[in-house]
Structures are given as C-alpha cells and as structure tokens.
Design a protein around this motif. Structure first.
Motif, PDB file in Angstrom:
ATOM      1  N   VAL A  58       0.818  -1.213   0.000  1.00  0.00           N
ATOM      2  CA  VAL A  58       0.000   0.000   0.000  1.00  0.00           C
ATOM      3  C   VAL A  58       0.852   1.262   0.000  1.00  0.00           C
ATOM      4  CG1 VAL A  58      -1.720   1.298   1.310  1.00  0.00           C
ATOM      5  CG2 VAL A  58      -1.932  -1.175   1.092  1.00  0.00           C
ATOM      6  N   THR A  59       1.970   1.250   0.736  1.00  0.00           N
ATOM      7  CA  THR A  59       2.788   2.451   0.872  1.00  0.00           C
ATOM      8  C   THR A  59       3.456   2.810  -0.454  1.00  0.00           C
ATOM      9  OG1 THR A  59       3.244   1.868   3.169  1.00  0.00           O
ATOM     10  CG2 THR A  59       4.679   3.519   2.149  1.00  0.00           C
ATOM     11  N   PRO A  60       3.320   4.057  -0.923  1.00  0.00           N
ATOM     12  CA  PRO A  60       4.003   4.466  -2.158  1.00  0.00           C
ATOM     13  C   PRO A  60       5.513   4.382  -1.977  1.00  0.00           C
ATOM     14  CG  PRO A  60       2.316   6.059  -1.535  1.00  0.00           C
ATOM     15  CD  PRO A  60       2.486   5.140  -0.371  1.00  0.00           C
ATOM     16  N   PRO A  61       6.229   3.962  -3.006  1.00  0.00           N
ATOM     17  CA  PRO A  61       7.692   3.873  -2.867  1.00  0.00           C
ATOM     18  C   PRO A  61       8.332   5.247  -2.772  1.00  0.00           C
ATOM     19  CG  PRO A  61       7.029   3.425  -5.122  1.00  0.00           C
ATOM     20  CD  PRO A  61       5.766   3.519  -4.326  1.00  0.00           C
ATOM     21  N   THR A  62       9.412   5.330  -2.046  1.00  0.00           N
ATOM     22  CA  THR A  62      10.158   6.571  -1.879  1.00  0.00           C
ATOM     23  C   THR A  62      11.557   6.370  -2.450  1.00  0.00           C
ATOM     24  OG1 THR A  62       8.924   7.147   0.120  1.00  0.00           O
ATOM     25  CG2 THR A  62      11.028   8.267  -0.233  1.00  0.00           C
ATOM     26  N   PHE A  63      11.948   7.299  -3.331  1.00  0.00           N
ATOM     27  CA  PHE A  63      13.270   7.244  -3.947  1.00  0.00           C
ATOM     28  C   PHE A  63      14.116   8.380  -3.389  1.00  0.00           C
ATOM     29  CE2 PHE A  63      10.304   5.292  -6.830  1.00  0.00           C
ATOM     30  CZ  PHE A  63      10.964   4.164  -7.289  1.00  0.00           C
ATOM     31  N   VAL A  64      15.414   8.150  -3.295  1.00  0.00           N
ATOM     32  CA  VAL A  64      16.339   9.149  -2.758  1.00  0.00           C
ATOM     33  C   VAL A  64      17.487   9.308  -3.739  1.00  0.00           C
ATOM     34  CG1 VAL A  64      17.916   9.738  -0.877  1.00  0.00           C
ATOM     35  CG2 VAL A  64      15.743   8.652  -0.362  1.00  0.00           C
ATOM     36  N   SER A  65      17.808  10.574  -4.042  1.00  0.00           N
ATOM     37  CA  SER A  65      18.949  10.887  -4.898  1.00  0.00           C
ATOM     38  C   SER A  65      19.784  11.951  -4.209  1.00  0.00           C
ATOM     39  CB  SER A  65      18.468  11.376  -6.269  1.00  0.00           C
ATOM     40  OG  SER A  65      19.574  11.592  -7.125  1.00  0.00           O
ATOM     41  N   SER A 181      20.601  15.323  -0.138  1.00  0.00           N
ATOM     42  CA  SER A 181      19.749  14.206  -0.536  1.00  0.00           C
ATOM     43  C   SER A 181      18.301  14.663  -0.524  1.00  0.00           C
ATOM     44  CB  SER A 181      19.927  13.015   0.409  1.00  0.00           C
ATOM     45  OG  SER A 181      21.272  12.575   0.410  1.00  0.00           O
ATOM     46  N   ALA A 182      17.556  14.243  -1.536  1.00  0.00           N
ATOM     47  CA  ALA A 182      16.137  14.582  -1.657  1.00  0.00           C
ATOM     48  C   ALA A 182      15.344  13.297  -1.820  1.00  0.00           C
ATOM     49  CB  ALA A 182      15.903  15.512  -2.836  1.00  0.00           C
ATOM     50  N   ALA A 183      14.131  13.281  -1.236  1.00  0.00           N
ATOM     51  CA  ALA A 183      13.263  12.100  -1.293  1.00  0.00           C
ATOM     52  C   ALA A 183      11.956  12.464  -1.974  1.00  0.00           C
ATOM     53  CB  ALA A 183      12.993  11.565   0.114  1.00  0.00           C
ATOM     54  N   SER A 184      11.470  11.535  -2.784  1.00  0.00           N
ATOM     55  CA  SER A 184      10.201  11.737  -3.471  1.00  0.00           C
ATOM     56  C   SER A 184       9.706  10.397  -3.982  1.00  0.00           C
ATOM     57  CB  SER A 184      10.369  12.720  -4.637  1.00  0.00           C
ATOM     58  OG  SER A 184       9.175  12.807  -5.399  1.00  0.00           O
ATOM     59  N   SER A 185       8.417  10.347  -4.311  1.00  0.00           N
ATOM     60  CA  SER A 185       7.859   9.127  -4.885  1.00  0.00           C
ATOM     61  C   SER A 185       8.169   8.989  -6.364  1.00  0.00           C
ATOM     62  CB  SER A 185       6.333   9.108  -4.681  1.00  0.00           C
ATOM     63  OG  SER A 185       5.739  10.250  -5.287  1.00  0.00           O
ATOM     64  N   SER A 292      29.671  15.896  -7.567  1.00  0.00           N
ATOM     65  CA  SER A 292      28.877  14.988  -8.396  1.00  0.00           C
ATOM     66  C   SER A 292      27.440  15.467  -8.382  1.00  0.00           C
ATOM     67  CB  SER A 292      28.960  13.555  -7.888  1.00  0.00           C
ATOM     68  OG  SER A 292      28.407  13.447  -6.590  1.00  0.00           O
ATOM     69  N   ARG A 293      26.812  15.385  -9.531  1.00  0.00           N
ATOM     70  CA  ARG A 293      25.406  15.749  -9.630  1.00  0.00           C
ATOM     71  C   ARG A 293      24.526  14.550  -9.305  1.00  0.00           C
ATOM     72  NH1 ARG A 293      23.801  20.466 -11.927  1.00  0.00           N
ATOM     73  NH2 ARG A 293      25.459  21.830 -12.704  1.00  0.00           N
ATOM     74  N   ALA A 294      23.304  14.834  -8.874  1.00  0.00           N
ATOM     75  CA  ALA A 294      22.366  13.764  -8.543  1.00  0.00           C
ATOM     76  C   ALA A 294      21.881  13.095  -9.822  1.00  0.00           C
ATOM     77  CB  ALA A 294      21.187  14.319  -7.754  1.00  0.00           C
ATOM     78  N   THR A 295      21.759  11.798  -9.765  1.00  0.00           N
ATOM     79  CA  THR A 295      21.253  11.013 -10.894  1.00  0.00           C
ATOM     80  C   THR A 295      19.950  10.330 -10.494  1.00  0.00           C
ATOM     81  OG1 THR A 295      22.577   9.106 -10.210  1.00  0.00           O
ATOM     82  CG2 THR A 295      23.557  10.619 -11.814  1.00  0.00           C
ATOM     83  N   VAL A 296      19.207   9.891 -11.478  1.00  0.00           N
ATOM     84  CA  VAL A 296      17.927   9.230 -11.220  1.00  0.00           C
ATOM     85  C   VAL A 296      18.188   7.870 -10.589  1.00  0.00           C
ATOM     86  CG1 VAL A 296      15.812   8.344 -12.249  1.00  0.00           C
ATOM     87  CG2 VAL A 296      16.872  10.421 -13.159  1.00  0.00           C
ATOM     88  N   PRO A 297      17.649   7.607  -9.383  1.00  0.00           N
ATOM     89  CA  PRO A 297      17.889   6.297  -8.731  1.00  0.00           C
ATOM     90  C   PRO A 297      17.181   5.180  -9.484  1.00  0.00           C
ATOM     91  CG  PRO A 297      16.288   7.584  -7.486  1.00  0.00           C
ATOM     92  CD  PRO A 297      16.795   8.490  -8.561  1.00  0.00           C
ATOM     93  N   VAL A 298      17.796   4.010  -9.454  1.00  0.00           N
ATOM     94  CA  VAL A 298      17.234   2.849 -10.154  1.00  0.00           C
ATOM     95  C   VAL A 298      16.415   1.968  -9.221  1.00  0.00           C
ATOM     96  CG1 VAL A 298      19.063   2.830 -11.859  1.00  0.00           C
ATOM     97  CG2 VAL A 298      19.361   1.545  -9.738  1.00  0.00           C
ATOM     98  N   ALA A 299      16.536   2.148  -7.907  1.00  0.00           N
ATOM     99  CA  ALA A 299      15.787   1.325  -6.940  1.00  0.00           C
ATOM    100  C   ALA A 299      15.252   2.232  -5.850  1.00  0.00           C
ATOM    101  CB  ALA A 299      16.672   0.237  -6.338  1.00  0.00           C
ATOM    102  N   LYS A 300      14.129   1.828  -5.289  1.00  0.00           N
ATOM    103  CA  LYS A 300      13.519   2.618  -4.222  1.00  0.00           C
ATOM    104  C   LYS A 300      14.321   2.487  -2.934  1.00  0.00           C
ATOM    105  CE  LYS A 300      10.357  -1.029  -2.671  1.00  0.00           C
ATOM    106  NZ  LYS A 300       8.951  -1.408  -2.435  1.00  0.00           N
ATOM    107  N   SER A 301      14.252   3.528  -2.117  1.00  0.00           N
ATOM    108  CA  SER A 301      14.924   3.511  -0.811  1.00  0.00           C
ATOM    109  C   SER A 301      13.990   3.108   0.307  1.00  0.00           C
ATOM    110  CB  SER A 301      15.507   4.898  -0.516  1.00  0.00           C
ATOM    111  OG  SER A 301      16.471   5.256  -1.485  1.00  0.00           O
ATOM    112  N   GLN A 302      12.725   3.466   0.202  1.00  0.00           N
ATOM    113  CA  GLN A 302      11.715   3.134   1.198  1.00  0.00           C
ATOM    114  C   GLN A 302      10.432   2.746   0.484  1.00  0.00           C
ATOM    115  OE1 GLN A 302      12.200   2.898   4.384  1.00  0.00           O
ATOM    116  NE2 GLN A 302      14.242   3.814   4.500  1.00  0.00           N
ATOM    117  N   PRO A 303       9.646   1.819   1.051  1.00  0.00           N
ATOM    118  CA  PRO A 303      10.027   0.938   2.158  1.00  0.00           C
ATOM    119  C   PRO A 303      10.951  -0.179   1.697  1.00  0.00           C
ATOM    120  CG  PRO A 303       7.824   0.391   1.398  1.00  0.00           C
ATOM    121  CD  PRO A 303       8.264   1.576   0.581  1.00  0.00           C
ATOM    122  N   LYS A 304      11.844  -0.607   2.575  1.00  0.00           N
ATOM    123  CA  LYS A 304      12.776  -1.686   2.270  1.00  0.00           C
ATOM    124  C   LYS A 304      12.061  -3.020   2.487  1.00  0.00           C
ATOM    125  CE  LYS A 304      16.768   1.095   3.589  1.00  0.00           C
ATOM    126  NZ  LYS A 304      17.238   1.324   2.220  1.00  0.00           N
TER     127      LYS A 304
END
Length: 579
Positions: A58-65, A181-185, A292-304
C-alpha cells in the motif's frame, strides 16, 4: 547429685509431600514448550508478516537521490586546530544556508512545486507547527495582525516546509564536502530537487558574494576619493613649501614629503582594492563547486521490502513466544507436571498417557490395561506409565511401610478409579496379594462393573462383624475387589468417621500386601476427608488440560488439614506427543 539433661531436639526427615524439587530447564523442555505453542507462534508470525506485506504493497515507494558539493577550504596559513574549527564553522553555516527559505523558495518556483500534489499540504509539518506554537509570546498577536499573509504566501510556505522535511543535508566525514539528498515518490523528481537545491545554493552564494563586493566597492570608492584629495593636498603643501624659498627648514620639507608619500601609498592600495571589488561584482565566483550531480535512482529507498519482512518475521516470532509464555503462566489448567510441584508443593510422582478403551459398551467405564501384546501401539505408553507408578508404590511400601493407599481425584472424572483398578491388576499380576476397595459413593464404578447383585460390600463389613469374618474367609489369592455395598442415608465416609465400625483398616494391612482404596473426588463428596486420615497416605489424581491448579491446591490443602499424608500427584490423560 541429680542433673537434668536438656531435651534433645530430633530432626525428622520431611515427608515426600513436603519436598519441592526444582528441575532445571533443559533444551528438551524448551523445545517441547515451543512445539506445544507452535500453532500460536506461527499464527502471530504470519499476522505480522501479512501486515508488513500490506504495508509494503500500500505504501508508495520513496526514492532518494544525492548531489555533492565541495566548499573552498580555509587557507593553510592558520594553525591546524584553528583551521579545523574555521572549516567546521564554515560547513555548518553553509548547510544552514542550503536549508534557508531563500534557497528553497527559489527551488519551489523553478520546479513549480506549489502545483505538485506531493508537496501541497493543508497543514504545517509537526516541527514547524510546534515552532510556531512556542514562538507565541506577549505582543505576538498584534504583530501577527500586521504581518498577515495571503493564501498564496501561506501555500508557498507550506510547500517550502514540506520540501525541507524531504531534504537531508550532511557533511561527509571531516571533509568540506556536503551531500544534499532529496526524497520523493518520483525517481526523476528526486534528482531534479537535489540538483536544484545545489544550484540555487551556488546562485545564492554568488549573489551574497556579489552583494558583499558591491557594498565593499561603494565604501572603497568613497575612501579612494577621500585619499585622492588628501594626496593632492599633501603634494600642494610640498610644492608651496619649496617655492617659498625657505631652504633652512629641511626637516619640515622632509616631513611634508613623508606625509605625501604615505597618502599616496594608501591611495594606491585602496585603488587596487576598489578595482578588485569591481571585478568581483562583474565576475563573482562561488565558494562551492559540484563534486557529483544527482542522478535518477534505479531502486527505491523506502520501504525496504526485505528488511521489513525480516523485521516482521523476527517481531512476530518474539511476540508469539512472549504471548505463549504469558498464556502458559496465566492458564491455570494443568498442562505441565513441573508446575505441579511449584504450585501445590507436592511432587508429581508420575504421568499416565492417554489411551483408548479396550472394552466398549455400557458394561464398563474403565480403561483397562491387560498386559503387553493385546493392543499393539494403542496402549504401549499407557502400560509403561502404569508400571512406573507401580514401581513408585513399591518404593513407598518398602521405605515407609505404606500398604494402605487411597486414590482421590482433584475433580470429577480425573481418572482415579481407572488408575486404582489398573494398579491393582499390575500389583496382583506381580504376585502381591492385593485388595481394591470401592469407597466412592458418588460414582461406584468398580461396584457396577465387578460387583455381583446382593454381594457383601464395604458397608456390610463396616456394620456387621460376621460379614467381615465371612469376607476374610473367602479372600482370593491375588486380587480381591470389595464393592461399596448397599447404603442410603449414610455414606462409607460418614460411617468410618463415626469410628463405630466392625473392623479397622489396620486389620487389612496384616492380611494383604497392598490395599488400594478408590475415594470419591474432592468436590463431589466429603468422604475423602473422612476416610483418608485412616490410611497410610493418599495419591491425588489430576487430569491433563481439565483440572486446574486452583482445584488441585484446594484438594491438597483440604486433605492436609485433616492430617492426611499425601504421597504425590499423578497427572492423568497426558497426550503421548508431550511425553
């Protein structure tokens, strides 16, 4: 001379009932406990894992870059300690600037986060709400009326607060590198936010340096103009003094020339600083550069997912074991022979496995053990347990001269009659001359199964000496079963309690090797308390999973109150898988 010796206190060994033996906890008991509660532990573990799965689903995934910036280090001319303190202060200050409202406001405008549903909030974050509450003081209400904000400004402040809660800014080790670091769905949005924050910080740093250079330039321009006038005035004073023709005052001339040179050097120094300040205004350089510049993450950080499922598994197992332990000690039904000793201060002298009836039908209510070979498998454990208890009775007969033993149930249907009958059968089969007496007036099972119609029973022997003499004359060689006989108003317990009886139990000890008395259960009748004191001792029978510790303790205390010697407790109908 007469001398009286003081009395000698003799210490007698305690009776078996008073011995409380603590058995150490071993792995077999632990595994047995876990196995018996495996269903409960499995259900709770599955429940926790299911909750974790639902949460992950149910929880939306959270990505961090993350983006990294390096600040310009302090010059090495300072001492090491001072340089480290200066660098630490510099990094901490720049980190606060990165989280400042000006930088985040610029990010919100560039990325148009006010229209993003993820960053639109109708309420302040908890930290900002608490900060606003604690900031209320005298005069705040009036100031708040003067600084009332429009709905657009409030919405922008909410968006900035939400953005700040999704940013993590930290120093990398002891270096001057700062990680943003920034977090978003949305994985793409995380890289955009992290890079935008870094870029706006650099732009803010450039603006601050340009503004500082502009202020310096304005001040230096004013100072240069003042020094220019001072240089012109000093040069005119030298020229005027030389043209006056007063060559005798060489000291005065030297002083005027020195003043002129001093003003000229100051003027040149300030002029150079002014030129440098104007250059900084036109071409300001930031104190930070991109590592280094932020890149698009390939895997979610939360929830693990894996970590949450593992944690839910461990938490479910732990919670299940705790609940099983609480239920075990809160459950007052007897399911453990070890707790009998601790609860009732009476040793458990044996456990009897649950077995099926050999005979079926209304002719008998007894579980009968007829020896090995009759029913392979179904009575193997039942017979072994009976032999163990018979061996215990043999020890009592040898060590304590206890040949007259009563069996009483802690409650109805505990199985005391079945146990008494099978022990009598085993004792007689081994060659002992055995007498089994049915004194259970509430449920005379032995009399129904083995008693003949109009046969002489216990009540007749108690009332008539001739009946007792006749009974002694026809005693069988091995096993004799004495039914309860006929009674109406007076039970065997009441008759024996009157002590006006035709024979005593002590007479039976001389004629039999072992006398077993089937007594009524404690809650059903008071006969057990009336008959038990005339015996050598009694064995209390409790049923696994049916009898409670409270009932057992009450039965034991009631028997002890009338002076009954209690040899121990037998736990009946124990499931074979627990043994």
């Amino acid at each position: 001379m007469n001398s009286r010796m003081p009395p000698v206190a003799l210490a007698y060994p305690p009776s078996p009932a008073a011995l409380v033996r603590e058995r150490p906890l071993d792995l077999r008991q632990l595994f047995g406990f876990l196995l018996s509660n495996s269903a409960l532990v499995a259900v709770l573990t599955a429940l926790f894992v299911l909750i974790a799965l639902v949460y992950v689903t149910v929880t939306p995934p959270t990505f961090v870059s993350s983006a990294q910036l390096m600040l310009e280090s302090q010059k090495a001319t300072a001492a090491d300690v001072q340089r480290m303190l200066a660098e630490e202060a510099l990094v901490e200050g720049q980190m606060e600037i990165m989280k400042s409202g000006d930088v985040l406001q610029a990010v919100v405008k560039i990325l148009d986060l006010k229209s993003d549903p993820e960053f639109k909030s109708a309420h302040l974050p908890v930290a900002d709400l608490l900060r606003s509450l604690f900031s209320i003081g005298p005069g705040t209400e009036k100031a708040g009326l003067q600084t009332a904000r429009s709905p657009e400004e409030q919405a922008e402040n909410y968006t900035i607060a939400t953005l700040r809660s999704r940013l993590w800014i930290r120093r990398v080790g002891q270096s001057t590198v700062i990680e943003i670091s920034a977090a978003s769905s949305d994985p793409r949005k995380t890289a955009l936010i992290a890079n935008a924050v870094a870029e706006q910080y650099i732009a803010q740093n450039v603006r601050m340096k340009s503004q500082s250079a502009l202020q310096s330039s304005e001040w230096l321009a004013q100072r240069v103009a003042e020094l220019r006038e001072a240089v012109f005035a000093a040069d005119r004073a030298v020229i005027q003094f030389q043209s006056s023709g007063d060559s005798g005052s060489q000291f005065k001339l030297t002083e005027l020339k020195s003043v002129s040179e001093t003003y000229r050097r100051l003027y040149e120094t300030y002029l150079q600083s002014w030129s440098e300040a104007k250059q900084r205004i036109s071409y300001p350089v930031s104190d930070a550069i991109f590592v280094s510049r932020a890149t698009v993450p390939v895997a979610k950080s939360q929830p693990k997912t894996i970590l949450l499922l593992a944690f839910a598994l461990v938490l479910g197992l732990s919670f299940g074991v705790v609940v099983a332990i609480v239920r075990h000690f809160a459950n007052r039904l007897i399911t453990s022979a070890d707790r009998i000793t601790a609860e009732a201060s009476v040793p458990c002298i044996g456990e009897v496995s649950q077995a099926n009836r050999v005979k079926k039908g209304a002719a008998t209510d007894l579980l009968r053990f007829d020896g090995p070979g009759r029913k392979p498998g179904t009575q193997e454990w039942f017979g072994r347990d009976l032999r163990d208890i018979k061996a215990t009775l043999g020890g009592l007969r040898r060590n304590q001269k206890a040949n007259l033993i009563g069996l009483v149930g802690a409650e109805a249907k505990a199985g005391a009659t079945t146990l008494a009958y099978n022990l009598a059968v085993l004792a007689s089969a081994s060659g002992s001359k055995t007498l089994l007496i049915d004194a259970c007036a509430t449920n005379p099972t032995l009399s129904r199964v083995f008693g003949e119609e109009k046969a002489t029973g216990l009540m007749e022997l108690l009332n008539d000496p001739r009946a007792y003499a006749d009974f002694i004359g026809r005693i069988e060689k091995r096993l004799t079963i004495l039914p309860i006989g006929s009674f109406r108003d007076v039970t065997p317990g009441e008759r024996i309690g009157s002590e006006r009886i035709a024979f005593s139990f002590a007479d039976l000890k001389e004629r039999f090797d072992l006398v077993l008395v089937d007594l009524p259960s404690m809650p059903e009748s008071a006969d057990a308390k009336s008959i038990a004191p005339y015996l050598d001792g009694s064995i209390v029978v409790a049923r696994y999973g049916k009898s409670s510790f409270d009932t057992l303790v009450e039965a034991v205390d009631a028997l002890r109150d009338v002076g009954t010697e209690i040899f121990g407790v037998v736990l009946n109908a124990v499931p074979q898988r627990r043994k």
